[in-house]
Scaffold this motif. Sequence first.
Motif: not given
Length: 253
Positions: A159-167
Amino acid sequence: MASADAGGIAELWDRLTGTQPDPPWWLVVLAALPALAAVLHGPTWRVARNVVTIAHEGGHALAALLTARKLDGIKLHSDTSGVTVSRGKPYGPGMVFTAMAGYLAPPLLGLLFAALLAGGRVTLMLWFSLALLAGMLVMIRNVYGALSVAATGAVIFAVSWFGGDKTQAGFAYLAAWFLLLAAPRPVVELQRMRARRMAPSSDADQLAQLTGVPGLAWVGLFATVSLAALVAGAALMAPDGASLPDLPGPPGL
Protein backbone atom coordinates in the motif's frame (compact mmCIF):
# COMPACT_ATOMS: atom_id res chain seq x y z
CA MET A 1 26.28 7.45 -9.45
CA ALA A 2 26.89 8.69 -5.91
CA SER A 3 24.93 11.89 -6.53
CA ALA A 4 22.06 9.89 -8.05
CA ASP A 5 21.98 7.62 -5.00
CA ALA A 6 22.08 10.63 -2.69
CA GLY A 7 19.24 12.22 -4.65
CA GLY A 8 17.17 9.05 -4.35
CA ILE A 9 17.77 8.85 -0.61
CA ALA A 10 16.88 12.52 -0.20
CA GLU A 11 13.68 12.02 -2.18
CA LEU A 12 12.74 9.00 -0.05
CA TRP A 13 13.50 10.92 3.14
CA ASP A 14 11.37 13.85 2.01
CA ARG A 15 8.54 11.48 1.17
CA LEU A 16 8.85 9.79 4.54
CA THR A 17 9.04 12.92 6.70
CA GLY A 18 6.85 15.21 4.62
CA THR A 19 3.15 15.79 5.10
CA GLN A 20 0.40 14.62 2.81
CA PRO A 21 -2.80 16.50 1.93
CA ASP A 22 -5.75 15.98 4.24
CA PRO A 23 -7.98 13.24 2.82
CA PRO A 24 -11.63 14.06 2.03
CA TRP A 25 -13.92 13.89 5.05
CA TRP A 26 -15.91 10.99 3.65
CA LEU A 27 -12.79 8.81 3.43
CA VAL A 28 -12.03 9.32 7.13
CA VAL A 29 -15.61 8.43 8.08
CA LEU A 30 -15.83 5.56 5.60
CA ALA A 31 -12.62 3.99 6.91
CA ALA A 32 -14.21 3.58 10.34
CA LEU A 33 -17.06 1.40 9.03
CA PRO A 34 -15.11 -1.72 7.96
CA ALA A 35 -12.96 -1.35 11.08
CA LEU A 36 -16.07 -1.44 13.26
CA ALA A 37 -17.53 -4.31 11.24
CA ALA A 38 -14.34 -6.32 11.69
CA VAL A 39 -14.62 -5.92 15.46
CA LEU A 40 -18.34 -6.76 15.69
CA HIS A 41 -18.58 -9.58 13.14
CA GLY A 42 -17.46 -12.81 14.81
CA PRO A 43 -15.89 -14.68 11.87
CA THR A 44 -14.07 -11.56 10.69
CA TRP A 45 -12.92 -10.77 14.21
CA ARG A 46 -11.32 -14.21 14.57
CA VAL A 47 -9.04 -13.33 11.66
CA ALA A 48 -8.56 -9.61 12.32
CA ARG A 49 -7.74 -10.27 15.97
CA ASN A 50 -4.30 -11.45 14.82
CA VAL A 51 -3.40 -7.78 14.27
CA VAL A 52 -4.31 -6.98 17.88
CA THR A 53 -2.27 -9.96 19.07
CA ILE A 54 0.76 -8.71 17.13
CA ALA A 55 0.42 -5.31 18.82
CA HIS A 56 -0.19 -6.95 22.22
CA GLU A 57 2.88 -9.18 22.11
CA GLY A 58 4.91 -6.37 20.58
CA GLY A 59 4.00 -4.28 23.61
CA HIS A 60 5.29 -6.97 25.97
CA ALA A 61 8.48 -7.27 23.94
CA LEU A 62 9.16 -3.53 23.79
CA ALA A 63 8.52 -3.13 27.52
CA ALA A 64 10.91 -5.98 28.26
CA LEU A 65 13.64 -4.34 26.20
CA LEU A 66 13.04 -0.91 27.74
CA THR A 67 13.37 -2.37 31.24
CA ALA A 68 16.62 -4.18 30.37
CA ARG A 69 15.11 -7.65 30.46
CA LYS A 70 16.51 -10.25 28.06
CA LEU A 71 13.97 -10.97 25.34
CA ASP A 72 14.07 -14.65 24.37
CA GLY A 73 11.36 -14.62 21.72
CA ILE A 74 7.75 -14.21 20.67
CA LYS A 75 5.26 -16.82 19.47
CA LEU A 76 1.93 -16.12 17.76
CA HIS A 77 -0.61 -18.91 17.40
CA SER A 78 -3.45 -19.59 14.96
CA ASP A 79 -6.05 -19.22 17.73
CA THR A 80 -4.90 -15.56 17.98
CA SER A 81 -3.15 -16.17 21.30
CA GLY A 82 0.48 -15.35 21.80
CA VAL A 83 3.33 -15.49 24.28
CA THR A 84 6.40 -13.34 24.84
CA VAL A 85 9.23 -14.83 26.87
CA SER A 86 11.78 -12.64 28.62
CA ARG A 87 14.34 -13.27 31.31
CA GLY A 88 15.19 -11.19 34.34
CA LYS A 89 13.95 -10.72 37.87
CA PRO A 90 10.51 -12.36 38.25
CA TYR A 91 9.40 -9.37 40.31
CA GLY A 92 9.91 -5.63 40.49
CA PRO A 93 9.03 -2.66 38.24
CA GLY A 94 10.50 -4.20 35.09
CA MET A 95 8.33 -7.29 35.34
CA VAL A 96 5.25 -5.22 36.21
CA PHE A 97 5.80 -2.88 33.27
CA THR A 98 6.33 -5.83 30.92
CA ALA A 99 3.17 -7.62 32.06
CA MET A 100 1.14 -4.42 31.94
CA ALA A 101 2.20 -3.38 28.43
CA GLY A 102 0.33 -6.04 26.46
CA TYR A 103 -3.22 -4.77 26.77
CA LEU A 104 -2.07 -1.14 26.72
CA ALA A 105 -0.12 -1.44 23.46
CA PRO A 106 -2.99 -1.70 20.90
CA PRO A 107 -4.93 1.38 22.09
CA LEU A 108 -1.82 3.49 22.61
CA LEU A 109 -0.47 2.48 19.20
CA GLY A 110 -3.82 3.37 17.66
CA LEU A 111 -3.70 6.74 19.41
CA LEU A 112 -0.17 7.35 18.11
CA PHE A 113 -1.34 6.51 14.59
CA ALA A 114 -4.27 8.91 14.99
CA ALA A 115 -1.90 11.69 16.08
CA LEU A 116 0.37 11.09 13.07
CA LEU A 117 -2.60 11.11 10.70
CA ALA A 118 -3.96 14.29 12.28
CA GLY A 119 -0.61 15.87 11.44
CA GLY A 120 -0.77 14.69 7.84
CA ARG A 121 1.98 12.08 8.33
CA VAL A 122 0.36 9.23 6.42
CA THR A 123 3.56 7.86 4.86
CA LEU A 124 5.48 8.16 8.13
CA MET A 125 2.74 6.24 9.93
CA LEU A 126 2.88 3.40 7.39
CA TRP A 127 6.67 3.15 7.42
CA PHE A 128 6.79 3.38 11.20
CA SER A 129 4.47 0.36 11.23
CA LEU A 130 6.85 -1.46 8.90
CA ALA A 131 9.80 -0.68 11.18
CA LEU A 132 7.93 -2.06 14.20
CA LEU A 133 7.00 -5.24 12.33
CA ALA A 134 10.56 -5.71 11.07
CA GLY A 135 11.93 -5.42 14.59
CA MET A 136 9.32 -7.86 15.85
CA LEU A 137 9.97 -10.37 13.05
CA VAL A 138 13.53 -10.84 14.28
CA MET A 139 12.21 -12.13 17.60
CA ILE A 140 9.45 -14.42 16.29
CA ARG A 141 10.14 -18.06 17.18
CA ASN A 142 7.45 -20.01 15.30
CA VAL A 143 6.37 -20.41 11.69
CA TYR A 144 2.80 -19.15 12.08
CA GLY A 145 4.01 -16.05 13.88
CA ALA A 146 6.60 -15.31 11.22
CA LEU A 147 4.03 -15.73 8.46
CA SER A 148 1.52 -13.48 10.26
CA VAL A 149 3.99 -10.66 10.80
CA ALA A 150 5.50 -10.98 7.32
CA ALA A 151 2.07 -11.00 5.65
CA THR A 152 0.97 -7.93 7.61
CA GLY A 153 4.17 -6.14 6.66
CA ALA A 154 3.80 -7.13 2.99
CA VAL A 155 0.32 -5.60 2.83
CA ILE A 156 1.50 -2.36 4.44
CA PHE A 157 4.53 -2.16 2.15
CA ALA A 158 2.43 -2.76 -0.98
CA VAL A 159 0.00 0.00 0.00
CA SER A 160 2.75 2.48 0.95
CA TRP A 161 4.88 1.80 -2.13
CA PHE A 162 2.32 1.29 -4.88
CA GLY A 163 -0.84 2.96 -3.60
CA GLY A 164 -1.92 6.47 -4.48
CA ASP A 165 -2.52 9.19 -1.91
CA LYS A 166 -6.16 8.27 -1.29
CA THR A 167 -5.37 4.55 -1.10
CA GLN A 168 -2.61 5.16 1.43
CA ALA A 169 -4.76 7.51 3.47
CA GLY A 170 -7.74 5.16 3.44
CA PHE A 171 -5.62 2.22 4.56
CA ALA A 172 -3.85 4.25 7.24
CA TYR A 173 -7.11 5.53 8.70
CA LEU A 174 -8.57 2.02 8.54
CA ALA A 175 -5.60 0.69 10.55
CA ALA A 176 -5.85 3.45 13.16
CA TRP A 177 -9.61 3.07 13.52
CA PHE A 178 -9.28 -0.69 13.81
CA LEU A 179 -6.72 -0.58 16.61
CA LEU A 180 -8.77 1.97 18.53
CA LEU A 181 -12.09 0.19 18.07
CA ALA A 182 -10.65 -3.29 18.59
CA ALA A 183 -8.66 -2.61 21.77
CA PRO A 184 -11.64 -2.79 24.21
CA ARG A 185 -12.88 -6.18 22.97
CA PRO A 186 -9.92 -8.30 24.20
CA VAL A 187 -10.32 -6.62 27.60
CA VAL A 188 -13.96 -7.71 27.72
CA GLU A 189 -12.94 -11.21 26.62
CA LEU A 190 -10.25 -11.25 29.31
CA GLN A 191 -12.74 -10.50 32.08
CA ARG A 192 -15.21 -13.08 30.77
CA MET A 193 -12.48 -15.71 30.89
CA ARG A 194 -11.47 -14.61 34.39
CA ALA A 195 -15.09 -14.74 35.59
CA ARG A 196 -15.28 -18.35 34.39
CA ARG A 197 -11.91 -19.11 36.02
CA MET A 198 -10.51 -20.03 32.59
CA ALA A 199 -7.53 -17.63 32.64
CA PRO A 200 -5.66 -18.13 35.94
CA SER A 201 -2.38 -16.92 34.43
CA SER A 202 -3.72 -13.91 32.51
CA ASP A 203 -1.80 -10.64 32.45
CA ALA A 204 -4.21 -9.18 35.02
CA ASP A 205 -3.71 -12.10 37.41
CA GLN A 206 0.05 -12.02 36.98
CA LEU A 207 -0.03 -8.33 37.83
CA ALA A 208 -2.17 -9.08 40.88
CA GLN A 209 0.46 -11.54 42.11
CA LEU A 210 3.28 -9.09 41.41
CA THR A 211 1.68 -6.03 43.02
CA GLY A 212 -1.05 -7.19 45.40
CA VAL A 213 -3.53 -5.03 43.45
CA PRO A 214 -6.62 -7.12 42.51
CA GLY A 215 -6.79 -8.44 38.97
CA LEU A 216 -10.12 -6.70 38.41
CA ALA A 217 -8.43 -3.35 39.03
CA TRP A 218 -5.93 -4.11 36.28
CA VAL A 219 -8.76 -5.07 33.94
CA GLY A 220 -10.35 -1.73 34.81
CA LEU A 221 -7.11 0.06 33.94
CA PHE A 222 -6.91 -1.73 30.58
CA ALA A 223 -10.53 -0.82 29.83
CA THR A 224 -10.09 2.81 30.87
CA VAL A 225 -7.01 3.29 28.70
CA SER A 226 -8.71 1.59 25.73
CA LEU A 227 -11.81 3.76 25.95
CA ALA A 228 -9.84 6.95 26.59
CA ALA A 229 -7.62 6.24 23.59
CA LEU A 230 -10.69 5.61 21.43
CA VAL A 231 -12.27 8.93 22.42
CA ALA A 232 -9.01 10.87 22.00
CA GLY A 233 -8.14 9.15 18.72
CA ALA A 234 -11.60 9.75 17.27
CA ALA A 235 -11.32 13.43 18.20
CA LEU A 236 -7.94 13.67 16.48
CA MET A 237 -9.14 12.01 13.29
CA ALA A 238 -12.55 13.68 13.11
CA PRO A 239 -12.80 15.94 10.03
CA ASP A 240 -12.68 19.63 10.87
CA GLY A 241 -15.53 21.92 9.98
CA ALA A 242 -13.73 23.36 6.97
CA SER A 243 -13.55 19.97 5.27
CA LEU A 244 -17.21 19.11 5.74
CA PRO A 245 -19.69 19.88 2.98
CA ASP A 246 -22.01 22.85 3.41
CA LEU A 247 -25.46 21.62 4.30
CA PRO A 248 -28.51 23.48 2.97
CA GLY A 249 -30.33 25.55 5.52
CA PRO A 250 -34.10 25.55 6.15
CA PRO A 251 -36.25 26.98 3.32
CA GLY A 252 -36.77 30.72 3.46
CA LEU A 253 -33.66 31.46 5.53
